[in-house]
Design an enzyme around this catalytic site. Structure first.
Site, mmCIF file in Angstrom:
data_model
loop_
_atom_site.group_PDB
_atom_site.id
_atom_site.type_symbol
_atom_site.label_atom_id
_atom_site.label_comp_id
_atom_site.label_asym_id
_atom_site.label_seq_id
_atom_site.Cartn_x
_atom_site.Cartn_y
_atom_site.Cartn_z
ATOM 1 C CD GLU A 103 10.134 -3.283 6.471
ATOM 2 O OE1 GLU A 103 11.285 -2.844 6.373
ATOM 3 O OE2 GLU A 103 9.194 -2.839 5.786
ATOM 4 C CB CYS A 116 1.433 -1.092 12.115
ATOM 5 S SG CYS A 116 0.940 -1.567 10.450
ATOM 6 C CB CYS A 123 0.994 -8.548 -0.262
ATOM 7 S SG CYS A 123 -0.812 -8.560 -0.352
ATOM 8 C CB CYS A 127 -2.411 -2.617 -4.059
ATOM 9 S SG CYS A 127 -3.744 -3.588 -3.335
ATOM 10 C CB CYS A 130 0.930 -1.430 -1.917
ATOM 11 S SG CYS A 130 1.504 -2.375 -0.512
ATOM 12 C CB CYS A 340 -0.347 3.981 4.781
ATOM 13 S SG CYS A 340 -1.648 2.915 4.269
HETATM 14 S S1 SF4 Z 1 -2.178 -2.575 -0.040
HETATM 15 FE FE1 SF4 Z 1 -0.289 -3.796 -0.254
HETATM 16 S S2 SF4 Z 1 -0.283 -5.179 1.515
HETATM 17 FE FE2 SF4 Z 1 -2.397 -4.354 1.308
HETATM 18 S S3 SF4 Z 1 -3.470 -5.856 0.025
HETATM 19 FE FE3 SF4 Z 1 -2.649 -4.316 -1.400
HETATM 20 S S4 SF4 Z 1 -0.635 -5.133 -2.030
HETATM 21 FE FE4 SF4 Z 1 -1.270 -6.279 -0.195
#
Ligand code: SF4
Length: 347
Positions: A103, A116, A123, A127, A130, A340
């Site tokens: 996206e 963005c 990923c 995290c 996220c 975010c």
């Molecule tokens: S915040 Fe999300 S996109 Fe960014 S490094 Fe951590 S897991 Fe990956």
């Protein structure tokens, strides 16, 4: 018989949109053509959106024939889905080949618009806060897939004032392709988008911070702190176990000295977790000597707008009192999962 045929099947030609101009110059020389034609080729592909390699404007027919032998020029991907937020934020979903959704977001403000972009589909960093991290890594995006997002954002926005690599993925874990996309987008014969208006955000991949410090690139660096205290950070951002925040900050300090540049630190506030007065004191102690600004970001859980972040203004006051330049980031697009930490490829 079929096996024999497959063995001799020609490998697909590389896509020209994955080449920076110096790489294209070298490839043209390899095809027996003058490297200087790369300028006209870039102009035709990126400014005039020419699609026929054999007949690019201002490119001699003989060079066009050589290009057809050496390259492909696939149609630029377009987004499959566009969602528009109540606040005007636009989120677009691409479905890149091999089942790799990604996206990108257009963020309009009063007198300026930012895009963005995603660097990866999913990923690997995991995290915990996220939505992208929850997907795992599908694959890294190619330069052409990153520039396709730029073109889609530009089409929606009309004009773009800045670009941030803060979408899906960790840009520094796909750095070769992100760097190529930066060089392609900023090329004076193509889109000529200023590198100084681009920001690359990382959770702290130290070797690439060091490479960036030693490079000629003019892009700006943003580092996601998450938490200043290492055990808490390791729980929220597992990358802490590979690149501890104290070593990340040392690398950033060296980066600022080498580049004579400011860095942007991003700090998402999780109420009751990392927004206590002791957390602001730790953060100020960690980065207080670095030329920086801190962006405070209210937490938006995956799937919906965030709740209250009651300590955010007090946290800001505490950092400012400790001498740290601090801004509150106005979160946008939370109602369409575009804020975010919310990008989840349509999930
Ligand atoms: S915040 Fe999300 S996109 Fe960014 S490094 Fe951590 S897991 Fe990956």
């Amino acid at each position: 018989m079929t096996e024999k045929k497959d063995q001799h099947a020609a490998a697909p030609l590389p896509d020209l949109r994955n080449y920076t101009r110096p790489e294209l110059e070298a490839a043209l020389a390899g095809l027996g053509e003058k490297p200087s034609h790369a300028a006209a080729i870039f102009n035709a592909v990126y400014k005039k959106h020419a699609a026929n390699l054999a007949a690019l404007p201002l490119v001699p027919v003989r060079v066009g024939a050589a290009l057809v032998r050496g390259f492909s020029l696939k149609p630029l991907e377009a987004p499959e889905l566009l969602r528009v937020s109540r606040d005007g934020t636009k989120k677009m979903l691409f479905n890149f080949s091999g089942g790799a959704p990604a996206e990108c977001v257009v963020l309009p403000a009063k007198d300026r618009q930012a895009a963005c972009l995603s660097s990866q589909s999913g990923c690997a960093c995991g995290c915990t806060f996220c939505a992208t991290g929850g997907l795992g890594l599908k694959r890294s995006l190619e330069p052409r897939e990153i520039t396709a997002q730029f073109e889609a954002c530009l089409k929606e926005a009309g004009t773009l004032n800045s670009l941030v690599f803060m979408g899906m993925g960790e840009p520094f874990l796909n750095w070769e392709n992100v760097k190529k996309a930066i060089l392609i987008l900023s090329d004076s014969k193509g889109r000529h988008f200023p590198q100084a208006k681009m920001t690359v955000s990382t959770v702290g991949v130290i070797p690439v911070i060091e490479e960036l410090a030693a490079s000629d690139l003019k892009v700006r660096l943003a580092v996601s702190v998450v938490a200043a205290e290492k055990e808490l950070r390791a729980r929220l951002a597992p990358m802490e176990k590979v690149y501890p925040i104290r070593r990340v900050v040392e690398a950033v300090r060296a980066y600022c000295r080498a580049k004579e540049a400011l860095v942007m630190f991003e700090y998402i506030l999780f109420p009751g977790v990392n927004d206590r007065p002791s957390d602001s004191a730790l953060l100020a102690g960690l980065i207080g000597d670095i030329p920086c600004r801190v962006n405070l970001i209210p937490y938006n859980p995956p799937g919906g707008p965030g709740g209250e972040t009651p300590r955010i203004k007090a946290f800001q006051r505490e950092l400012i009192a400790a001498g740290v330049r601090t801004y509150l980031r106005l979160e946008r697009g939370a109602d369409i999962g575009a804020a975010c930490g919310q990008l989840a490829a349509g999930n």
